[in-house]
Write a protein that holds these residues in place. Structure first.
Motif, mmCIF file in Angstrom:
data_model
loop_
_atom_site.group_PDB
_atom_site.id
_atom_site.type_symbol
_atom_site.label_atom_id
_atom_site.label_comp_id
_atom_site.label_asym_id
_atom_site.label_seq_id
_atom_site.Cartn_x
_atom_site.Cartn_y
_atom_site.Cartn_z
ATOM 1 N N LEU A 96 73.393 -29.146 72.938
ATOM 2 C CA LEU A 96 73.355 -29.650 71.566
ATOM 3 C C LEU A 96 72.611 -28.680 70.658
ATOM 4 N N THR A 122 80.369 -36.780 69.609
ATOM 5 C CA THR A 122 79.155 -36.021 69.901
ATOM 6 C C THR A 122 78.491 -36.482 71.195
ATOM 7 N N LEU A 160 82.493 -23.707 64.860
ATOM 8 C CA LEU A 160 81.387 -23.069 65.566
ATOM 9 C C LEU A 160 81.597 -21.560 65.514
ATOM 10 N N VAL A 196 74.994 -25.804 69.897
ATOM 11 C CA VAL A 196 76.040 -26.222 68.963
ATOM 12 C C VAL A 196 75.470 -26.328 67.559
ATOM 13 N N ARG A 197 74.289 -26.907 67.431
ATOM 14 C CA ARG A 197 73.675 -27.032 66.108
ATOM 15 C C ARG A 197 73.408 -25.667 65.478
ATOM 16 N N CYS A 235 75.123 -22.915 65.895
ATOM 17 C CA CYS A 235 76.364 -22.198 65.572
ATOM 18 C C CYS A 235 77.299 -22.977 64.657
ATOM 19 N N ALA A 236 76.993 -24.238 64.400
ATOM 20 C CA ALA A 236 77.893 -25.076 63.618
ATOM 21 C C ALA A 236 77.744 -24.803 62.127
#
Length: 137
Positions: A41, A15, A72, A44-45, A47-48
């Motif tokens: 970040l 990460t 993702l 990403v958070r 879509c994760a």
């Protein structure tokens, strides 16, 4: 064969957002936008999605061993957060299926649980966790 060029040290964590590490990963695409690490970040958070186990019964029907997933999915990031979501997800291969957990009213927003097991925490703890996620939900 042997590789030429300077050896790039591996990050201490997958990460890592250290631009020096990722900039050394090949030729930079001149057309790529310059995104600040905090924004990257945050995206990403949003879509994760990860879970420790898929639906064991469905996996059995497909003759697959129950397993978890992580990935993702940008469209998944468009779902709003709710501690009591109106959808559930399953992943088959690289495809995510979003299922309505109940009959939805036309125009009702689709919601997901962005906190995982944290959704059982007291409300102030949940609110703090959502703020930490960057307010993208």
């Amino acid at each position: 064969g042997s590789e030429t060029g300077a050896k790039v040290s591996e990050p201490s964590s997958l990460t890592t957002l250290d631009p020096k590490f990722w900039a050394s990963r090949g030729t930079r695409d001149a057309g790529a936008p310059d995104i600040p690490p905090s924004r990257l970040l945050s995206l990403v958070r949003a879509c994760a999605c990860a879970d420790t186990q898929q639906d064991a019964a469905a996996m059995h029907v497909r003759q697959q061993a129950p397993s978890g997933f992580i990935g993702l999915w940008p469209e998944y990031g468009m779902l709003q957060h709710s501690c009591v979501p109106n959808t559930s997800v399953s992943v088959i291969g690289d495809r995510m299926m979003v299922h309505a957990a109940r009959t939805l009213v036309p125009g009702e927003p689709l919601t997901r649980n962005a906190l995982g097991m944290g959704s059982a925490a007291p409300r102030p703890v949940r609110q703090a966790a959502l703020r930490e996620l960057g307010g993208v939900l």
